[in-house]
Design an enzyme around this catalytic site. Structure first.
Site, PDB file in Angstrom:
ATOM      1  N   SER A  43       0.892  -1.161  -0.208  1.00  0.00           N
ATOM      2  CA  SER A  43      -0.052  -0.036   0.030  1.00  0.00           C
ATOM      3  C   SER A  43       0.662   1.143  -0.093  1.00  0.00           C
ATOM      4  O   SER A  43       0.248   2.385  -0.042  1.00  0.00           O
ATOM      5  CB  SER A  43      -0.900  -0.078   1.144  1.00  0.00           C
ATOM      6  OG  SER A  43      -0.400  -0.143   2.478  1.00  0.00           O
TER       7      SER A  43
ATOM      8  N   LYS B 262     -17.688  29.782 -28.997  1.00  0.00           N
ATOM      9  CA  LYS B 262     -18.182  28.986 -27.827  1.00  0.00           C
ATOM     10  C   LYS B 262     -17.421  29.449 -26.421  1.00  0.00           C
ATOM     11  O   LYS B 262     -16.112  29.726 -26.481  1.00  0.00           O
ATOM     12  CB  LYS B 262     -17.886  27.464 -27.694  1.00  0.00           C
ATOM     13  CG  LYS B 262     -18.798  26.892 -28.687  1.00  0.00           C
ATOM     14  CD  LYS B 262     -20.260  26.633 -28.303  1.00  0.00           C
ATOM     15  CE  LYS B 262     -20.316  25.193 -27.653  1.00  0.00           C
ATOM     16  NZ  LYS B 262     -21.609  25.107 -26.807  1.00  0.00           N
TER      17      LYS B 262
ATOM     18  N   GLU C  66     -19.443  22.386 -14.666  1.00  0.00           N
ATOM     19  CA  GLU C  66     -19.823  20.803 -15.347  1.00  0.00           C
ATOM     20  C   GLU C  66     -19.047  19.983 -14.437  1.00  0.00           C
ATOM     21  O   GLU C  66     -19.403  18.832 -14.110  1.00  0.00           O
ATOM     22  CB  GLU C  66     -19.413  20.686 -16.695  1.00  0.00           C
ATOM     23  CG  GLU C  66     -20.630  21.475 -17.444  1.00  0.00           C
ATOM     24  CD  GLU C  66     -20.347  21.691 -19.030  1.00  0.00           C
ATOM     25  OE1 GLU C  66     -21.152  21.899 -19.721  1.00  0.00           O
ATOM     26  OE2 GLU C  66     -19.273  21.569 -19.435  1.00  0.00           O
TER      27      GLU C  66
END
Ligand code: ARG
Length: 463
Positions: free
Chosen positions: A24, A284, A291
């Site tokens: 880990s 754009k 978002e």
């Protein structure tokens, strides 16, 4: 053959595949500070209780502090090789100070060690997130203060419902984030207990002092039952749930900001700093930040469900499955921090297009309920009758291609000739918003009261 310091009876080198699955260190190296702090506290207690000598403690403490600064400065890198952060620190300390390092693990197991490190990590980050939430709440109060009379169509079912003010809408989020703050703080208080000294599962025969280590590490007290403590990950689940709920609030706001930035709404303009363009469409400007915040909410939920699922079948006490607790928490904590920081910037720099909000209040017959309330109050009409009468008026207004707030007194009288002149005031959108003076309502007055309530709450907690 290299002997693994965490395996006393295993005499052949571990399979490479076992190491890939088992080790880990690649992720739990994030706990190096907590691990070193925990070991210093443990060793100090061992020397106070004369379980190790003062000289050994002095070597251990200075060695661990040196390691801390070596890792922080990048002089030592925690690369693969060691099984986990605990074995890495023990090996590095042994290389630095020799035999004294081998005494640190007296009366301790990696089971209470990892429970301590991870709990410290969660506790520290809980406070950092709570502090960021305070800044978020202040940003929402600030924007609310400037907009207590900025008219906005309040919606239900995403349909125009009743007029509100934009400040009131922003305060709804301030209050959600206040709840999030309180949830973090109550988790912090509940989980502020020390696992250190629980050892593998059953405590230890050494005469340790768990109160001392608890205090040094900033915990309120030692945990009650060692068997529970080494297998408990509720504290991790709580931060994952708290982050998920907070992200859900951020996501709802993001959804509104995305809608409000469309050419259909144009209620707000996000700073160019927080938008991107398109690689093909030169015109754009896309609301990527909200978002992404909405999208990142999904991983927060995923991390919560993942750990709940890991825990559900585990017999007491420690099982290696539990090692799966960390990556999701690290990921959720990182996601939550960056989300809160970007949220503050975005709200502070967002332009509120008051005129467009006001214009939008002219459609949808927002003051229809006011007219029904007026009929109830002034004509003693039963509410249901008033409701149907106003429905007819709405239909008549639609035939004239008008909003009911735009009907003239003559037009109203031609529908129901008992109307008095003051009905015009009742249908006015600003008056409608300001009529809602009940506690927690939208009138400018009530909105200002809510700002005062939030400010005095802030004063109390940010002492
Ligand atoms: N790396 C382990 C974890 O994160 C540490 C505890 C290991 N304990 C054990 N008995 N194998 O859970």
């Amino acid at each position: 053959m290299k002997k693994n310091i965490a395996s006393a009876r295993i005499n052949i080198e571990s399979s490479h595949l076992l190491k890939v699955l088992n080790d880990s260190l690649p992720f739990d190296k994030e706990l190096f500070k907590e691990d070193i702090k925990g070991s210093i506290a443990h060793a100090r207690m061992l020397s106070n209780k004369e379980i190790i000598s003062n000289d050994d403690f002095a070597l251990i403490e200075s060695g661990l502090n040196e390691l801390l600064s070596d890792i922080e400065s990048g002089k030592i890198e925690l690369n693969e090789g060691d099984e986990d952060i605990h074995m890495a620190i023990e090996r590095l300390l042994t290389a630095k100070i020799g035999d004294a390092a081998k005494r640190v693990h007296t009366a301790r197991s990696r089971n209470d060690q990892v429970a301590t490190d991870f709990r410290l990590y969660v506790q520290n980050n809980t406070i950092e997130l709570a502090n960021l939430l305070i800044r978020v709440i202040k940003s929402f109060i600030n924007i609310a203060k400037d907009n207590t009379d900025t008219l906005l169509p309040g919606m239900t079912h995403l349909q125009h419902a009743q007029p509100i003010n934009f400040g009131y809408h922003m305060l709804a989020y301030a209050v959600m984030f206040k709840r999030d703050y309180e949830r973090f703080i109550s988790s912090y208080d509940r989980n502020n207990i020390s696992p250190l000294g629980c050892a593998a599962l059953a405590g230890t025969p050494h005469p340790i002092d768990r109160e001392q280590t608890a205090k040094e590490l900033g915990f309120k007290e030692p945990s009650i039952n060692c068997l529970d403590t080494v297998s408990d990950r509720d504290f991790a689940l709580e931060i994952l749930f708290n982050i998920s709920t907070m992200m859900m609030h951020i996501s709802r706001l993001s959804e509104e900001l995305i809608l409000w930035s469309t050419s259909e709404f144009k209620f707000v303009t996000l700073s160019d700093k927080h938008a991107t363009g398109s690689s093909i469409m030169p015109q754009k400007k896309n609301p990527d930040i909200p978002e992404l915040l909405r999208g990142k909410t999904g991983r927060a939920y995923g991390n919560l469900i993942s750990l709940l699922t890991v825990m559900k079948g585990l017999p007491l006490a420690y099982n290696k499955d539990t090692q799966e607790d960390k990556e999701g928490v690290f990921d959720s904590v990182h996601t939550a921090k960056i989300s809160l920081m970007v949220l503050i910037e975005m709200i502070d720099e967002m332009k509120v297009n008051k005129e467009n909000m006001k214009k939008a209040c002219k459609v949808g017959h927002l003051s229809a309920t006011d007219l029904a309330d007026y009929l109830v109050k002034n004509r003693d009409m039963p509410f249901r009758d008033a409701y149907h009468l106003v429905g007819n008026i709405v239909n008549e207004a639609e035939k004239l291609n008008k909003d009911i707030s735009e009907l003239s007194y003559q037009e109203l009288k031609s529908i129901d000739n008992t109307f008095a002149q003051d009905v015009i005031e009742v249908l006015n959108i600003t008056n409608s918003m300001n009529a809602r003076v009940s506690k927690g309502g939208t009138s400018t007055k009530s909105t200002k009261e809510q700002i005062d309530i939030l400010n005095s709450w802030l004063e109390k907690i940010v002492k």
